[in-house]
Design a protein around this motif. Structure first.
Motif, PDB file in Angstrom:
ATOM      1  N   GLU A 133     -12.100 -10.993   5.980  1.00 45.70           N
ATOM      2  CA  GLU A 133     -10.691 -11.508   5.643  1.00 45.70           C
ATOM      3  C   GLU A 133     -10.283 -10.033   4.639  1.00 45.70           C
ATOM      4  OE1 GLU A 133     -11.366 -14.273   1.020  1.00 45.70           O
ATOM      5  OE2 GLU A 133     -12.872 -14.877   3.097  1.00 45.70           O
ATOM      6  N   PRO A 134      -8.542 -10.649   4.557  1.00 51.44           N
ATOM      7  CA  PRO A 134      -7.811  -9.825   4.226  1.00 51.44           C
ATOM      8  C   PRO A 134      -8.336  -9.397   2.724  1.00 51.44           C
ATOM      9  CG  PRO A 134      -6.782 -11.395   5.117  1.00 51.44           C
ATOM     10  CD  PRO A 134      -7.711 -11.825   5.266  1.00 51.44           C
ATOM     11  N   VAL A 135      -8.224  -8.057   2.135  1.00 55.19           N
ATOM     12  CA  VAL A 135      -8.622  -7.522   1.198  1.00 55.19           C
ATOM     13  C   VAL A 135      -7.996  -6.730   0.459  1.00 55.19           C
ATOM     14  CG1 VAL A 135     -10.222  -6.215  -0.633  1.00 55.19           C
ATOM     15  CG2 VAL A 135     -11.129  -7.858   1.513  1.00 55.19           C
ATOM     16  N   GLU A 136      -5.996  -7.102  -0.728  1.00 52.59           N
ATOM     17  CA  GLU A 136      -5.679  -5.932  -1.176  1.00 52.59           C
ATOM     18  C   GLU A 136      -5.496  -5.869  -1.622  1.00 52.59           C
ATOM     19  OE1 GLU A 136      -0.687  -7.542  -1.124  1.00 52.59           O
ATOM     20  OE2 GLU A 136      -2.131  -7.679   0.096  1.00 52.59           O
ATOM     21  N   VAL A 137      -4.907  -4.603  -2.354  1.00 52.21           N
ATOM     22  CA  VAL A 137      -4.673  -4.260  -3.887  1.00 52.21           C
ATOM     23  C   VAL A 137      -3.791  -3.593  -4.126  1.00 52.21           C
ATOM     24  CG1 VAL A 137      -7.305  -3.487  -4.559  1.00 52.21           C
ATOM     25  CG2 VAL A 137      -5.719  -1.425  -3.614  1.00 52.21           C
ATOM     26  N   ARG A 138      -3.049  -3.945  -5.586  1.00 53.92           N
ATOM     27  CA  ARG A 138      -1.786  -3.208  -5.503  1.00 53.92           C
ATOM     28  C   ARG A 138      -1.568  -2.459  -6.692  1.00 53.92           C
ATOM     29  NH1 ARG A 138       2.725  -5.694  -2.870  1.00 53.92           N
ATOM     30  NH2 ARG A 138       2.385  -6.680  -0.929  1.00 53.92           N
ATOM     31  N   GLU A 139      -0.352  -1.807  -6.659  1.00 54.07           N
ATOM     32  CA  GLU A 139      -0.555  -0.866  -7.707  1.00 54.07           C
ATOM     33  C   GLU A 139       1.108  -0.459  -7.746  1.00 54.07           C
ATOM     34  OE1 GLU A 139      -1.350   3.194 -10.717  1.00 54.07           O
ATOM     35  OE2 GLU A 139      -2.711   1.920  -9.830  1.00 54.07           O
ATOM     36  N   GLY A 140       2.302  -1.538  -8.471  1.00 56.44           N
ATOM     37  CA  GLY A 140       3.626  -1.130  -8.613  1.00 56.44           C
ATOM     38  C   GLY A 140       4.021  -1.363  -7.408  1.00 56.44           C
ATOM     39  N   PRO A 141       5.259  -0.132  -7.036  1.00 55.67           N
ATOM     40  CA  PRO A 141       5.335  -0.380  -5.789  1.00 55.67           C
ATOM     41  C   PRO A 141       3.849  -0.484  -4.239  1.00 55.67           C
ATOM     42  CG  PRO A 141       5.753   0.951  -6.126  1.00 55.67           C
ATOM     43  CD  PRO A 141       5.373   0.752  -7.519  1.00 55.67           C
ATOM     44  N   ALA A 142       3.383   0.700  -4.838  1.00 48.74           N
ATOM     45  CA  ALA A 142       1.924   0.696  -3.599  1.00 48.74           C
ATOM     46  C   ALA A 142       1.459  -1.085  -3.001  1.00 48.74           C
ATOM     47  CB  ALA A 142       1.864   1.708  -3.893  1.00 48.74           C
ATOM     48  N   TRP A 143       1.195  -0.711  -2.528  1.00 44.23           N
ATOM     49  CA  TRP A 143      -0.149  -1.640  -1.728  1.00 44.23           C
ATOM     50  C   TRP A 143      -1.435  -1.400  -0.477  1.00 44.23           C
ATOM     51  CZ3 TRP A 143      -0.581  -3.451   2.654  1.00 44.23           C
ATOM     52  CH2 TRP A 143       0.946  -3.744   3.722  1.00 44.23           C
ATOM     53  N   ALA A 144      -2.608  -1.513  -0.407  1.00 48.29           N
ATOM     54  CA  ALA A 144      -2.772  -1.178   0.944  1.00 48.29           C
ATOM     55  C   ALA A 144      -4.158  -2.077   1.137  1.00 48.29           C
ATOM     56  CB  ALA A 144      -4.149   0.140   0.484  1.00 48.29           C
ATOM     57  N   ARG A 145      -4.804  -3.041   2.456  1.00 47.64           N
ATOM     58  CA  ARG A 145      -5.181  -3.742   2.709  1.00 47.64           C
ATOM     59  C   ARG A 145      -5.941  -3.615   3.787  1.00 47.64           C
ATOM     60  NH1 ARG A 145      -1.122  -7.324   2.812  1.00 47.64           N
ATOM     61  NH2 ARG A 145      -0.166  -6.733   5.381  1.00 47.64           N
ATOM     62  N   LEU A 146      -6.889  -4.151   3.692  1.00 46.41           N
ATOM     63  CA  LEU A 146      -8.102  -3.840   4.155  1.00 46.41           C
ATOM     64  C   LEU A 146      -8.201  -6.171   5.012  1.00 46.41           C
ATOM     65  CD1 LEU A 146     -11.354  -2.611   2.672  1.00 46.41           C
ATOM     66  CD2 LEU A 146      -9.591  -1.334   4.900  1.00 46.41           C
ATOM     67  N   GLU A 147      -8.050  -5.782   6.881  1.00 49.09           N
ATOM     68  CA  GLU A 147      -7.548  -6.940   7.911  1.00 49.09           C
ATOM     69  C   GLU A 147      -8.754  -7.191   8.372  1.00 49.09           C
ATOM     70  OE1 GLU A 147      -3.712  -7.101   8.802  1.00 49.09           O
ATOM     71  OE2 GLU A 147      -2.383  -7.982   7.535  1.00 49.09           O
ATOM     72  N   PRO A 148      -8.663  -7.756   8.843  1.00 50.20           N
ATOM     73  CA  PRO A 148     -10.739  -8.212   9.636  1.00 50.20           C
ATOM     74  C   PRO A 148      -9.978  -7.161  11.372  1.00 50.20           C
ATOM     75  CG  PRO A 148     -10.421 -10.412   8.856  1.00 50.20           C
ATOM     76  CD  PRO A 148      -8.912  -9.206   8.207  1.00 50.20           C
ATOM     77  N   ALA A 149     -10.447  -6.994  12.019  1.00 53.52           N
ATOM     78  CA  ALA A 149      -9.763  -5.925  13.464  1.00 53.52           C
ATOM     79  C   ALA A 149     -11.162  -6.525  14.890  1.00 53.52           C
ATOM     80  CB  ALA A 149      -9.366  -5.132  12.991  1.00 53.52           C
ATOM     81  N   ALA A 150     -10.946  -6.023  15.853  1.00 53.50           N
ATOM     82  CA  ALA A 150     -11.949  -5.322  16.408  1.00 53.50           C
ATOM     83  C   ALA A 150     -12.832  -4.242  16.781  1.00 53.50           C
ATOM     84  CB  ALA A 150     -11.085  -6.380  18.490  1.00 53.50           C
ATOM     85  N   GLY A 151     -11.064  -3.133  15.763  1.00 53.02           N
ATOM     86  CA  GLY A 151     -12.028  -1.882  15.727  1.00 53.02           C
ATOM     87  C   GLY A 151     -10.987  -1.384  14.662  1.00 53.02           C
TER      88      GLY A 151
END
Length: 220
Positions: A133-151
């Motif tokens: 399932e999606p995992v997200e972190v944010r700091e100010g305007p920046a963000w990064a997210r992991l999402e399920p994918a086939a590869g």
């Protein structure tokens, strides 16, 4: 299957933040070792530092890891990317200083050294983490997210007011050598104001490399 280096690979240069010279030698390691740094200049205490998430210190502008005896190594991002991008799972990283050399500001030199040394398969299966399932972190305007994918895929964007940088984005599938072909030569950059702020904190002392930063919105 797990992999390691076929023969040792070495690079040398200056650390971006410390300004200290260091030599890095990548060596083969047994299955299940993972990536482990060895500070060969430290002889009075444990000098092995596993490259694990729970060894990371809060260290803005560089990734720094530490062991239980307080022995650290810094600015490991490009080296870790080079190992992951070339598919090396197990390696001992010997280094004779506190910071991995910045080289040309990218992972390309490290990738070339690894490919020249060769990569060999090991008689051990590889365990992998599946993102469910999606995992997200944010700091100010920046963000990064992991999402399920086939590869393995990446999709990123940056947006700066400086004309020399501006808005840039790229989506890339990371299979079949795409990291080596299309991504490993992507270089660290910053603006002159960022350099001034870092140097005020005792960072960014590797002056030779900093001739290649973006200064006041212009390519330098």
């Amino acid at each position: 299957m797990q992999t390691t280096l076929h023969t040792p690979a070495s690079v040398a240069g200056t650390g971006l933040h410390s300004g200290s010279s260091a030599r890095v030698t990548l060596k083969d390691a047994a299955p299940g070792t993972g990536i482990v740094f060895r500070r060969v200049d430290v002889t009075d205490r444990d000098n092995l530092i596993p490259a694990l998430w729970d060894r990371v210190l809060q260290s803005p502008l560089a990734t720094r890891i530490v062991n239980g005896d307080g022995v650290m190594v810094s600015t490991i991002e490009h080296l870790m990317a080079a190992l992951a991008g070339t598919g090396v799972h197990n390696a001992i990283v010997e280094i004779d200083g506190p910071e991995v050399p910045i080289l040309d500001g990218s992972a390309a030199t490290l990738v070339r050294a690894i490919l020249a040394a060769g990569i060999r398969q090991q008689d051990a299966t590889l365990e992998a983490i599946e993102v469910l399932e999606p995992v997200e972190v944010r700091e100010g305007p920046a963000w990064a997210r992991l999402e399920p994918a086939a590869g393995p895929e990446m999709d990123f964007a940056i947006d700066f007011p400086d004309a020399a940088i501006g808005h840039q984005e790229k989506a890339l599938g990371l299979s079949n050598g795409a990291f080596v072909r299309e991504l490993c030569d992507s270089r660290t950059f910053c603006r002159q104001a960022d350099v001034d702020a870092m140097r005020a904190k005792g960072l960014a002392l590797g002056g030779t490399y900093l001739n290649a930063v973006v200064v006041d919105g212009r390519g330098c």
